[in-house]
Design a protein around this motif. Structure first.
Motif, short mmCIF file in Angstrom:
data_model
loop_
_atom_site.label_atom_id
_atom_site.label_comp_id
_atom_site.label_asym_id
_atom_site.label_seq_id
_atom_site.Cartn_x
_atom_site.Cartn_y
_atom_site.Cartn_z
N ALA A 51 0.65 -1.28 -0.47
CA ALA A 51 0.19 -0.06 -0.15
C ALA A 51 1.16 1.15 0.00
O ALA A 51 0.44 2.22 -0.97
N GLN A 52 1.64 1.65 0.70
CA GLN A 52 2.90 2.48 0.72
C GLN A 52 3.28 2.59 -0.76
O GLN A 52 3.51 3.75 -1.24
N TYR A 53 4.04 1.61 -0.80
CA TYR A 53 4.44 1.30 -1.80
C TYR A 53 3.90 2.13 -3.18
O TYR A 53 4.17 2.95 -4.34
N LEU A 54 2.43 1.61 -3.55
CA LEU A 54 1.55 2.11 -4.34
C LEU A 54 1.37 3.58 -3.95
O LEU A 54 1.28 4.46 -5.16
N SER A 55 0.74 4.13 -2.69
CA SER A 55 0.42 5.48 -2.47
C SER A 55 2.03 5.98 -2.95
O SER A 55 1.28 7.77 -4.10
N ASP A 56 2.97 6.37 -2.81
CA ASP A 56 4.16 7.09 -3.34
C ASP A 56 4.13 7.17 -5.07
O ASP A 56 4.44 7.97 -5.73
N THR A 57 3.70 5.59 -5.70
CA THR A 57 3.86 5.84 -7.12
C THR A 57 2.85 6.71 -7.97
O THR A 57 2.99 7.12 -9.07
N LEU A 58 1.87 5.87 -7.68
CA LEU A 58 0.11 6.80 -8.32
C LEU A 58 0.54 8.16 -7.42
O LEU A 58 -0.51 8.72 -8.33
N GLY A 59 1.01 8.06 -6.67
CA GLY A 59 0.63 9.92 -5.72
C GLY A 59 -1.03 10.19 -5.49
O GLY A 59 -1.56 10.62 -5.69
N VAL A 60 -1.65 8.85 -5.05
CA VAL A 60 -2.76 9.33 -4.76
C VAL A 60 -3.01 8.12 -2.90
O VAL A 60 -1.65 7.26 -2.71
N GLU A 61 -3.74 8.06 -2.43
CA GLU A 61 -3.81 7.59 -1.01
C GLU A 61 -4.77 5.97 -1.40
O GLU A 61 -5.29 5.35 -1.91
#
Length: 292
Positions: A51-61
């Protein structure tokens, strides 16, 4: 005085309106889940990092929510409580069948040719074999979840294909442990003589020191089949913008952190599509898990 009061009121109105607009424009969290194929605590640790990786990569929560069963994961996806899920081959087929437009976007490199291990309590006297172990007939056997590809669907398929009859006619007693870690516990403890387990979970449990070689061993490895996949709903672009599905896919393809990949465990993620899982769909229909 009046002019200053008017200016203050106008400022408050403008700020209030701007705050309302910003609140409206803020995208809602992108939520995902995963089938509970292992101990829940370990899943929470793994997917919290995802979840943290995707948040950082996608720019959304991005948030991960756990579910209690494979069918709960499919229902959450179907009802849009989650927009992305880490499914097994069967649960992925079930989810995509229930939600037209949903797509399998990536799989682990190993998932294109996945296998199941048949494990036996050493008290059975059974030995490892390259051929299907006919000696398991008449013993007690446990699958994992009823909706698991590696823990139920494919093991049952190979049992039926080889012996020409369903598991309830092959074994003295048939059980469903719920997850692969539980399958290991049931066979290792002797509560069941034989079990079907995801080979990746077996390897992980070995590394964790939870496999006692004096009590349990692998006696057969199935032929390969397609398995785990990340599946995304077909309507996510409507909420998070055009091309969002492609961005999520690329985020997994670009995942390079060895520590993060090791938690799956996978060497890397590769592209996937719905057509790859047609053999799973056909097998599920053949043995009656899915309707024609």
């Amino acid at each position: 005085m009046f002019n200053r009061l008017l200016a203050l009121i106008l400022s408050l109105v403008i700020l209030g309106g701007l705050s309302h607009v910003l609140a409206q424009e803020k995208p809602k969290p992108f939520i995902f889940t995963a089938i509970p194929d292992q101990d829940v605590t370990r899943l929470q640790k793994r997917f919290g990092k995802v979840a943290q990786y995707l948040s950082d990569t996608l720019g959304v929560e991005v948030k991960y929510i756990p579910v209690k069963s494979y069918s709960d994961a499919v229902e959450a996806f179907k009802n849009n409580k989650v927009q992305l899920a880490w499914f097994g081959g069967l649960s992925g087929v079930q989810a995509r069948s229930a939600e037209p437009g949903a797509k399998a976007i990536t799989q682990g490199e190993e998932d294109a040719d996945f296998i199941t291990y048949f494990i036996a309590n050493t008290g059975t006297g059974l030995k490892p074999s390259k051929d299907f172990p006919h000696g398991i007939e008449g013993m007690t056997f446990t699958f994992g979840s009823k909706h698991s590809t590696s823990g139920r669907l494919m093991p049952e398929y190979f049992i039926r294909k080889t012996l020409g009859k369903p598991p309830v006619e092959v074994f003295q007693r048939v059980g469903f442990g719920g997850d692969h870690s539980k399958t290991l516990d049931l066979v290792q403890s002797g509560k069941y003589q034989i079990g079907a387990i995801n080979y990746k979970v077996w390897e992980n449990e070995q590394k964790a020191g939870k496999v006692d070689d004096s009590k349990v061993q692998v006696i057969w490895k199935t032929p390969g089949y397609p398995n785990y996949n990340w599946t995304i709903r077909g309507d996510v672009n409507n909420t998070w913008g055009e091309g969002f599905t492609d961005k999520v896919q690329q985020a997994f393809l670009n995942m390079r952190d060895p520590e993060l990949l090791a938690t799956f465990p996978r060497k890397r993620f590769i592209k996937a599509d719905n057509a790859m899982y047609e053999p799973i769909l056909e097998t599920a229909r053949e043995i009656g898990i899915l309707q024609q």
